[in-house]
Design an enzyme around this catalytic site. Structure first.
Site, PDB file in Angstrom:
ATOM      1  CG  HIS A 216      -7.768 -35.286  27.281  1.00 60.15           C
ATOM      2  ND1 HIS A 216      -6.635 -35.441  26.508  1.00 60.15           N
ATOM      3  CD2 HIS A 216      -7.657 -36.191  28.290  1.00 60.15           C
ATOM      4  CE1 HIS A 216      -5.874 -36.389  27.032  1.00 60.15           C
ATOM      5  NE2 HIS A 216      -6.467 -36.862  28.115  1.00 60.15           N
ATOM      6  CD  GLU A 240      -8.543 -41.795  25.359  1.00 57.75           C
ATOM      7  OE1 GLU A 240      -8.557 -41.411  26.539  1.00 57.75           O
ATOM      8  OE2 GLU A 240      -7.616 -42.496  24.879  1.00 57.75           O
ATOM      9  CD  GLU A 266      -9.987 -39.379  30.357  1.00 59.12           C
ATOM     10  OE1 GLU A 266      -9.542 -38.569  31.192  1.00 59.12           O
ATOM     11  OE2 GLU A 266      -9.332 -39.783  29.379  1.00 59.12           O
ATOM     12  CG  HIS A 315      -8.779 -43.443  32.013  1.00 54.81           C
ATOM     13  ND1 HIS A 315      -8.763 -42.890  33.282  1.00 54.81           N
ATOM     14  CD2 HIS A 315      -8.118 -42.567  31.227  1.00 54.81           C
ATOM     15  CE1 HIS A 315      -8.124 -41.740  33.246  1.00 54.81           C
ATOM     16  NE2 HIS A 315      -7.721 -41.517  32.020  1.00 54.81           N
TER      17      HIS A 315
END
Length: 411
Positions: A216, A240, A266, A315
């Site tokens: 993230h 990711e 996302e 997502h």
């Protein structure tokens, strides 16, 4: 037929799986057709997000023929003389636009996917995060004492549960907390923990499941490259969002340095930002239809990705309405790869009929519109308290890169 009224709700999923709250909208036409939508990740309190949705509807949407999707997008995209990607306004618009497509499908008695290119796939492959469970819950996510997020042995055991449910892909982010400071160099402890977790999962699942390594935006470019080299022997399907979303050149340098496909999306919105990701070398786009600009804009993002020989993996970290809308984009997109899915009792109960999920795949609906109907009674039993948590929040503490001490204390 004109778009006439809007109603908004904020509901709180028990346990917080899918975010702290969901912003749900219902739009009604002057001839009584209703459509539902969901806004993803508007970064304000839920009650304020609802007021933003209502204000935007009255200013730019009310009185418009629902077929004028392009007109509606351009009005909101340009709101307040901005005319550029705005993550809050696109989150607001995406929920409204989703409801508009639900209306159009019902008006024409067709599933939404038939209005945006037709059904290319009969079913969609899905994946799940590794969520904890409690005994006797048949694999449904819930809180437990096992730390499947950071303990590689617990993660491997949980991965096998999901394989038994039918999943052929699972995702985990064991790297560490996400700080508002942006990218940082991971500690040796975090690097080793991440490598161990992926190794244990691969040993458990073999080639029966893909591993999706989800992060993230925690890392600097150099840290992401260091971690990628540790992960390559275990052949993840993707790496990711390892770098902050405002550092797209970092994604390009990472993509050039690793054999693992790089994925992101996302926290991006509209085809403009996704085009930058594709030019940087991102191989898998992850638009969230509740933020990316809605169904039509996300379908454009998928078409754009085809020109780069890239794929889409929508997502989903929200409620089932945005989930259903993302599925319609997937059903109509030739370059669809896989869809994030959340299976909880609340995700099912908030709909009159749950989404049709069978052994790792989402089945195409035949009903008109999005093919779902809200259970308002269930939703209203879980109201949001004004001024509560945001949908998602970050650690507000700068984090050092020393090997273990402070990082472990924060976690």
């Amino acid at each position: 037929m004109k778009l006439q009224d809007i109603q908004t709700w904020v509901t709180v999923p028990p346990g917080g799986i899918g975010g702290s709250f969901w912003v749900i909208v219902r739009v009604t036409t002057d001839n009584g057709i209703q459509g539902i939508g969901e806004c993803y990740g508007i970064p304000v309190s839920g009650d304020i997000a609802c007021r933003m949705v209502e204000d935007t509807f009255q200013r730019f949407v009310a009185g418009t023929d629902p077929h004028q999707v392009e007109t509606l997008f351009r009005r909101v995209y340009s709101a307040g003389f901005t005319q550029r990607p705005d993550i809050s306004m696109m989150g607001v618009f995406s929920g409204i636009e989703m409801a508009v497509w639900d209306i159009l499908g019902k008006a024409h008695e067709q599933p939404v996917y038939n209005l945006i290119g037709g059904r290319f796939h009969d079913r969609l492959r899905t994946y799940t995060y590794l969520y904890p469970k409690e005994p006797g819950q048949d694999g449904r996510p819930a809180r437990s004492s096992e730390d499947v997020y950071h303990d590689g042995d617990a993660a491997a055991r949980r991965a096998l549960d999901y394989l038994e449910m039918g999943f052929t892909a699972i995702k985990q982010d064991p790297t560490g907390p996400y700080s508002f400071q942006g990218g940082r160099e991971l500690s040796l402890h975090e690097l080793s923990r991440s490598e161990y977790s992926v190794r244990r999962i691969r040993e458990a699942v073999g080639d029966r499941a893909d591993i999706l390594f989800g992060t993230h935006g925690q890392m600097t470019t150099s840290s992401a490259i260091r971690l990628a080299k540790r992960l390559e022997p275990y052949d993840p399907l993707w790496f990711e969002e390892p770098c902050p979303p405002d550092q797209m050149s970092a994604f390009g340098r990472l993509a050039a340095a690793t054999s693992i496909p790089v994925a992101t999306g996302e926290r991006l919105t509209t085809r403009i930002e996704f085009h930058e990701a594709l030019k940087a070398g991102v191989a898998i786009l992850q638009p969230d239809v509740g933020r990316s600009g809605g169904v039509w804009e996300t379908r454009k993002i998928a078409a754009l990705a085809e020109l780069f020989n890239a794929q889409i993996a929508p997502h989903v970290y929200c409620g089932p309405i945005a989930h259903a809308a993302a599925a319609h984009v997937g059903f109509s997109s030739p370059n669809f790869l896989i869809l994030e899915t959340i299976l909880t009792g609340f995700h099912e109960d908030i709909l009159v009929r749950p989404l049709r999920w069978e052994a790792g795949y989402l089945i195409a609906p035949e009903e008109p519109g999005l093919g779902i109907e809200l259970n308002e009674e269930v939703m209203e039993r879980h109201p949001y308290t004004s001024g509560g948590r945001l949908h998602l929040e970050m650690c507000q503490t700068p984090l050092p890169s020393d090997n273990r001490r402070i990082i472990t204390e924060i976690e």
